[in-house]
Design a protein around this motif. Structure first.
Motif, PDB file in Angstrom:
ATOM      1  N   THR A 136      13.099 -19.926  20.291  1.00 50.82           N
ATOM      2  CA  THR A 136      13.989 -21.085  20.261  1.00 50.82           C
ATOM      3  C   THR A 136      14.018 -21.702  21.658  1.00 50.82           C
TER       4      THR A 136
ATOM      5  N   GLN B  48      15.020 -15.092  19.686  1.00 48.86           N
ATOM      6  CA  GLN B  48      16.131 -14.597  18.889  1.00 48.86           C
ATOM      7  C   GLN B  48      15.557 -13.575  17.911  1.00 48.86           C
TER       8      GLN B  48
ATOM      9  N   SER C 256      16.114 -10.793  14.621  1.00 43.90           N
ATOM     10  CA  SER C 256      16.927 -10.381  13.477  1.00 43.90           C
ATOM     11  C   SER C 256      16.141  -9.345  12.697  1.00 43.90           C
TER      12      SER C 256
ATOM     13  N   THR D  55      15.146  -7.601   9.196  1.00 43.07           N
ATOM     14  CA  THR D  55      14.929  -8.268   7.925  1.00 43.07           C
ATOM     15  C   THR D  55      14.627  -7.261   6.831  1.00 43.07           C
TER      16      THR D  55
ATOM     17  N   GLU E  18      12.184 -19.639   7.279  1.00 42.90           N
ATOM     18  CA  GLU E  18      13.614 -19.795   6.981  1.00 42.90           C
ATOM     19  C   GLU E  18      14.468 -19.132   8.055  1.00 42.90           C
ATOM     20  N   SER E  19      14.069 -17.958   8.485  1.00 44.19           N
ATOM     21  CA  SER E  19      14.821 -17.236   9.507  1.00 44.19           C
ATOM     22  C   SER E  19      14.788 -17.973  10.834  1.00 44.19           C
TER      23      SER E  19
ATOM     24  N   ALA F 222      14.610 -21.195  11.232  1.00 43.37           N
ATOM     25  CA  ALA F 222      15.527 -22.328  11.106  1.00 43.37           C
ATOM     26  C   ALA F 222      16.976 -21.870  11.259  1.00 43.37           C
ATOM     27  N   GLU F 223      17.304 -20.726  10.664  1.00 44.30           N
ATOM     28  CA  GLU F 223      18.664 -20.191  10.773  1.00 44.30           C
ATOM     29  C   GLU F 223      18.996 -19.768  12.200  1.00 44.30           C
ATOM     30  N   ALA F 224      17.972 -19.331  12.954  1.00 44.26           N
ATOM     31  CA  ALA F 224      18.188 -18.891  14.328  1.00 44.26           C
ATOM     32  C   ALA F 224      18.251 -20.062  15.303  1.00 44.26           C
ATOM     33  N   GLY F 225      18.043 -21.266  14.786  1.00 37.77           N
ATOM     34  CA  GLY F 225      18.092 -22.437  15.660  1.00 37.77           C
ATOM     35  C   GLY F 225      16.742 -22.803  16.227  1.00 37.77           C
TER      36      GLY F 225
ATOM     37  N   ASP G 287      11.087 -26.446  13.901  1.00 36.76           N
ATOM     38  CA  ASP G 287      10.152 -26.273  12.793  1.00 36.76           C
ATOM     39  C   ASP G 287       8.756 -25.858  13.230  1.00 36.76           C
TER      40      ASP G 287
END
Length: 182
Positions: free
Chosen positions: A10, A15, A17, A19, A36-37, A39-42, A45
């Motif tokens: 980012t 970042q 996570s 999964t 998708e992850s 995008a969720e982490a900020g 694209d």
């Protein structure tokens, strides 16, 4: 025991996570999950997302997804990964150099009327099926997929199974965020 983590680059750095891969059946599913992850982490694209998977003391894999491009994959030991449901997701026909058309017809009639794998061949040895369907021992995939991130092909190939993901995260500057999800 398995460990799987996503590292999304980012504007603020990496970042991480952890999964769950229970609902992932294909490499395409895994790529979609990574996007998708991110995008969720900020993440943006077109930013890089790494999926790091390891089976303790057996194998590790790195999947790199850059935006909408096809995923790039490296697996440290294809034979070990082939015995794992998560490893099988990564070991596509393309990665293994297999002809996908052959997957539909794995039995080939022999001249003696038997099919490969049904008994001994002309040497008396059990045929066991087509030889090119075997999964190679050792690394497969694109070992240079992390070159631009500071990990050369030679360095990736030399990583030991037990500490590979930690070493990758360390070089990326993501060791702390990775340990937080481990």
């Amino acid at each position: 025991m398995y460990f799987a983590a996503l590292l999304a680059r980012t504007e603020d750095g990496w970042q991480a996570s952890d999964t769950e891969l229970d609902n992932v059946e294909t490499l395409s599913d895994l790529s979609d999950l990574a996007r998708e992850s991110a995008a969720e982490a900020g993440g943006l694209d077109d930013e890089t997302v790494l999926v790091l998977i390891e089976q303790e003391d057996a194998w590790f894999g790195v999947i790199r997804v850059d935006g909408e491009e096809d995923p790039r994959v490296y697996v440290s030991d294809a034979a070990a990964a082939s015995r794992s449901s998560y490893g099988e997701i990564l070991l596509t026909d393309e990665l293994l150099g297999r002809d996908p058309a052959r997957a539909d017809d794995l039995t080939v009639p022999d001249l003696d009327g038997t099919e490969d794998g049904d008994g001994p061949d002309e040497t008396g040895a059990d045929a066991g099926g087509p030889a090119d369907d075997a999964v190679p021992a050792g690394p497969v995939g694109e070992a240079a997929l992390l070159d631009d991130l500071g990990i050369s092909e030679k360095e990736l190939l030399s990583l030991g199974v037990g500490d590979a993901l930690g070493e990758i995260a360390e070089v990326l500057g993501a060791a702390e965020v990775m340990e937080a999800v481990r």
